[in-house]
Design an enzyme around this catalytic site. Sequence first.
Site: not given
Length: 370
Positions: A140, A167-169
């Site tokens: 991330d 960024a991941d979510f």
Amino acid sequence: MPLPFLSGLRVIDLGQYLPGPYAAQMLADLGAEVVKVEPPSGDPLRQMGPTDADGTTAAYKLLNAGKTVIRLNLKDEGDRGAFETLIAGADALVESYRPGVLDKLGVGHARLRALNPRLVHASLSGWGSNGPYARRAGHDLNYMAVGGGLDSSGTPDRPSISHPPVADFASAQQAALAVVAALFGRQRSGEGCFLDLSIMETVLGWQGFNLTADARGEVPRRGEALLSGGAACYRIYRTADGRFATLSALEAKFWQGFCEAVGRPDWTARQGDPLPQTALIAELDALFASRSLADWKALLDPVDCCFEALPTLAEMPDHPHIAARGQIRVTPGPEPLVETLMGLRVDGGTPPERAPLRESTAAAVLAAWR
């Protein structure tokens, strides 16, 4: 119960860690049947961090609730055959491998399309399927850096790490949206498609404002823009008891209401002072430091001025608004799980429930899919 919108659709989750599994979980929340296929050793997230008494992390349980989990060795011909049979009966595949990995395993996109032309194949990788970074490792923080999520955030002396990993979510949500859109499109065309999604590019997609400002020579230093800490009306302030309060009185009426409530109507005309508003910020710093958070809540909660106390994580489940909306579900016990359900309510209903993850076998799933 999950929402009924994707009821009857079958999704295979070949993701690991956070983005792919969270995208698939959102599809499960919307009613799809999700089967998560893991290697014989399991998703590495099972042991990434402190584990419960059963040897599995809470993060893994939270991200994979609502799914059926099976294990297959895609390097083994028999297991690969079982996987291909699952693919033939699936509507969508969500995977988060580096580009080229599925090709090496013999189940690249061309093979998947031959098995099931109606399959929506979502590949959520760090950098996308091509370009010089396509096979580069990352997490991330790297994607936030290159995608523009760090350069304008933080203080003038250094950027700040966001948590949870933005960024991941965010990319998981974009992937779920793309899958739903592709499934809707399939109803018209009868054909599936390949979705090339990048975690970094999800963040990059938000940077139009900043990139345009930069191209025009208008970008202030980090932490000195209107929404990054340069305006006194839009900041986080420390209170006398070491707690924090947020003020986001951007509109003139909210700022005026705040100034009048704190007995400083003379500040009203200073909202438009040039950025960064160093002098005015220092005055508000001193003001907020003069009283406890409870005192500020008592004074400002009744005022329509975009003031909110910053609750601790421990306080969040009992926050009156959060508790009233019912998005948090606690499984009590010596190792409690605190789930945050999808923030969606349909026709006055409640957030969609999730069943715990269920371990199964490929044979059992295939039997159910026949």
